[in-house]
Design an enzyme around this catalytic site. Structure first.
Site, PDB file in Angstrom:
ATOM      1  N   ALA A   1       2.372  -8.264  -0.645  1.00  0.00           N
ATOM      2  CA  ALA A   1       3.331  -7.797   0.677  1.00  0.00           C
ATOM      3  C   ALA A   1       3.840  -8.731   1.782  1.00  0.00           C
ATOM      4  O   ALA A   1       3.161  -9.509   1.791  1.00  0.00           O
ATOM      5  CB  ALA A   1       2.483  -6.646   1.172  1.00  0.00           C
ATOM      6  N   PRO A   2       4.951  -8.360   2.246  1.00  0.00           N
ATOM      7  CA  PRO A   2       5.766  -7.158   1.998  1.00  0.00           C
ATOM      8  C   PRO A   2       6.713  -7.487   0.786  1.00  0.00           C
ATOM      9  O   PRO A   2       7.497  -6.508   0.405  1.00  0.00           O
ATOM     10  CB  PRO A   2       6.684  -7.445   3.264  1.00  0.00           C
ATOM     11  CG  PRO A   2       6.835  -8.708   3.803  1.00  0.00           C
ATOM     12  CD  PRO A   2       5.168  -9.372   3.400  1.00  0.00           C
ATOM     13  N   GLY A   3       6.628  -8.431  -0.153  1.00  0.00           N
ATOM     14  CA  GLY A   3       7.193  -8.235  -1.559  1.00  0.00           C
ATOM     15  C   GLY A   3       8.416  -9.142  -1.790  1.00  0.00           C
ATOM     16  O   GLY A   3       8.923  -8.896  -3.001  1.00  0.00           O
ATOM     17  N   ASN A   4       8.919  -9.926  -0.838  1.00  0.00           N
ATOM     18  CA  ASN A   4      10.230 -10.675  -1.206  1.00  0.00           C
ATOM     19  C   ASN A   4       9.865 -11.775  -2.576  1.00  0.00           C
ATOM     20  O   ASN A   4      10.661 -11.647  -3.327  1.00  0.00           O
ATOM     21  CB  ASN A   4      10.634 -11.677   0.010  1.00  0.00           C
ATOM     22  CG  ASN A   4      11.450 -10.869   0.599  1.00  0.00           C
ATOM     23  OD1 ASN A   4      12.049  -9.933   0.315  1.00  0.00           O
ATOM     24  ND2 ASN A   4      11.532 -11.415   2.126  1.00  0.00           N
TER      25      ASN A   4
ATOM     26  N   CYS B   1       2.919 -20.801   3.988  1.00  0.00           N
ATOM     27  CA  CYS B   1       3.989 -21.216   5.096  1.00  0.00           C
ATOM     28  C   CYS B   1       3.123 -22.126   6.112  1.00  0.00           C
ATOM     29  O   CYS B   1       3.357 -21.658   7.425  1.00  0.00           O
ATOM     30  CB  CYS B   1       4.716 -20.049   5.486  1.00  0.00           C
ATOM     31  SG  CYS B   1       3.788 -18.820   6.261  1.00  0.00           S
TER      32      CYS B   1
HETATM   33  N1  SAM Z   1       3.931 -13.091  -0.634  1.00  0.00           N
HETATM   34  C1  SAM Z   1       4.461 -12.099   0.435  1.00  0.00           C
HETATM   35  C2  SAM Z   1       6.052 -11.958   0.482  1.00  0.00           C
HETATM   36  O1  SAM Z   1       6.624 -12.929  -0.132  1.00  0.00           O
HETATM   37  O2  SAM Z   1       6.574 -11.075   1.029  1.00  0.00           O
HETATM   38  C3  SAM Z   1       3.858 -12.595   1.510  1.00  0.00           C
HETATM   39  C4  SAM Z   1       2.371 -12.546   1.562  1.00  0.00           C
HETATM   40  S1  SAM Z   1       1.386 -13.097   3.048  1.00  0.00           S
HETATM   41  C5  SAM Z   1       1.558 -14.345   3.101  1.00  0.00           C
HETATM   42  C6  SAM Z   1      -0.206 -12.883   2.801  1.00  0.00           C
HETATM   43  C7  SAM Z   1      -0.664 -11.363   2.231  1.00  0.00           C
HETATM   44  O3  SAM Z   1      -2.049 -11.422   1.646  1.00  0.00           O
HETATM   45  C8  SAM Z   1      -0.978 -10.327   3.356  1.00  0.00           C
HETATM   46  O4  SAM Z   1       0.171  -9.156   3.070  1.00  0.00           O
HETATM   47  C9  SAM Z   1      -2.248  -9.843   3.252  1.00  0.00           C
HETATM   48  O5  SAM Z   1      -2.268  -8.546   3.632  1.00  0.00           O
HETATM   49  C10 SAM Z   1      -2.621 -10.199   1.834  1.00  0.00           C
HETATM   50  N2  SAM Z   1      -4.070 -10.008   1.667  1.00  0.00           N
HETATM   51  C11 SAM Z   1      -4.906 -11.137   2.352  1.00  0.00           C
HETATM   52  N3  SAM Z   1      -6.016 -11.114   1.855  1.00  0.00           N
HETATM   53  C12 SAM Z   1      -6.125 -10.513   0.563  1.00  0.00           C
HETATM   54  C13 SAM Z   1      -6.851 -10.179  -0.506  1.00  0.00           C
HETATM   55  N4  SAM Z   1      -8.118 -10.321  -0.565  1.00  0.00           N
HETATM   56  N5  SAM Z   1      -6.341  -9.603  -1.730  1.00  0.00           N
HETATM   57  C14 SAM Z   1      -4.918  -9.095  -1.851  1.00  0.00           C
HETATM   58  N6  SAM Z   1      -4.316  -9.213  -0.568  1.00  0.00           N
HETATM   59  C15 SAM Z   1      -4.614  -9.847   0.486  1.00  0.00           C
END
Ligand code: SAM
Length: 304
Positions: A110-113, A234
């Site tokens: 999330a948020p999913g891009n 990032c």
């Molecule tokens: N890949 C996403 C995008 O491009 O929109 C952004 C991801 S963001 C950097 C990291 C995400 O990892 C957050 O939404 C967070 O809630 C989630 N997260 C953190 N720990 C996690 C876990 N143990 N299992 C699954 N998701 C996790």
């Protein structure tokens, strides 16, 4: 040192090939008063005046606009034909390149891009299992994927570290994208110069993030049919980037790094130069890191 503000980065627009084509978007924007200058060939070509745009030189479905452009109210954005995504953040799905029909996991989605980009690369064919711990962010993701016309996804509000790699539903998973929580130190708007009193706290946070990131990577490599896994952050800190990947490779000798995009201007820190880095100065993007791991083929060291 005064750093360039986020507002000065070019605006990147990823064409959503699930709904349209690059040609159609270029034509639409030309009719809408934008001037198209063709494909960029150098970094300087990405610094544009208002109402001018180019095609990116590294990523085929990416258009580049002046930092002052805002598409949030534009028809193409509202209709899901374009996705507003930084250039560096388009690298993971592009480099993982799962073929249509494949089974893919996005572990921290999330948020999913990046999930929406994966679905476009897969042409909506196959299965995209997307996990996130945060229910609110996952709800936002649902809306985003709907607007983007993604249909191959299966979303789960679940801890990726608790997903069972031996469950029959993941038996055909060959590709994994991991973009776990990180310090965000590469995001231009989040950068600040911390006082030395904060350094201890910052180091402790980095150590805790790095340990989580390594656990995510090690977990991803347990999926029995995995061929390739892309890891991204990032962050500009080597603790979350090269050091995590190096530790993971040491613990998983059956995997190695794939050398990425020879024409990309910024590499991972020595000795992990197969990986990519991104920055405002060298790539006109937020700070970013990408590594692609692949399983050794069974008979020797040949690439698949
Ligand atoms: N890949 C996403 C995008 O491009 O929109 C952004 C991801 S963001 C950097 C990291 C995400 O990892 C957050 O939404 C967070 O809630 C989630 N997260 C953190 N720990 C996690 C876990 N143990 N299992 C699954 N998701 C996790």
């Amino acid at each position: 040192v005064q750093r360039p503000a986020g507002a000065q980065l070019p605006r990147y627009v990823r064409v959503n090939t699930l709904k349209t084509t690059v040609e159609d978007v270029v034509d639409y924007l030309k009719r809408d008063g934008f001037a198209y200058l063709g494909q960029a060939s150098r970094l300087e070509d990405l610094t544009l005046k208002v109402k001018y745009f180019v095609k990116d030189m590294h990523l085929p479905e990416l258009l580049v606009f002046s930092s002052k452009t805002d598409f949030h109210e534009h028809f193409l954005y509202k209709a899901g034909h374009i996705i507003l995504q930084d250039k560096a953040s388009c690298l993971p799905a592009y480099l993982l390149n799962p073929p249509p029909g494949s089974h893919v996991i996005d572990g921290c989605a999330a948020p999913g891009n990046k999930s929406s980009h994966l679905a476009a690369v897969m042409e909506n064919k196959g299965k995209l299992f997307a996990f996130d711990l945060d229910a609110k962010r996952l709800a936002t993701m649902s809306t985003l994927l709907l607007r983007a016309g993604v249909t191959c996804q299966q979303l789960a509000n679940q801890d990726f570290l608790k997903v069972d790699p031996d469950s029959p539903q993941y038996k055909d998973v060959e590709y994994i994208l991991l973009d776990p929580s990180c310090s965000g130190s590469g995001m231009v708007c989040l950068r600040d110069d911390a006082s030395s009193a904060d350094q201890e706290k910052i180091q402790a946070r980095l150590a805790s993030l790095a340990s989580f990131q390594l656990r995510c990577l090690n977990h991803g490599l347990k999926f029995p049919r995995l061929k390739r896994l892309v890891y991204s952050t990032c962050s500009v800190h080597s603790q979350e980037n090269e050091k995590v990947v190096a530790a993971c490779l040491e613990q998983n000798p059956g995997f190695r790094l794939v050398p990425l995009l020879s024409q990309w201007p910024e590499r991972g820190l020595e000795p992990l130069t197969q990986c990519l880095r991104a920055s405002t100065a060298k790539t006109r993007t937020h700070g970013f890191f990408v590594a692609l791991l692949e399983k050794h083929s069974e008979n020797g060291n040949k690439k698949q």
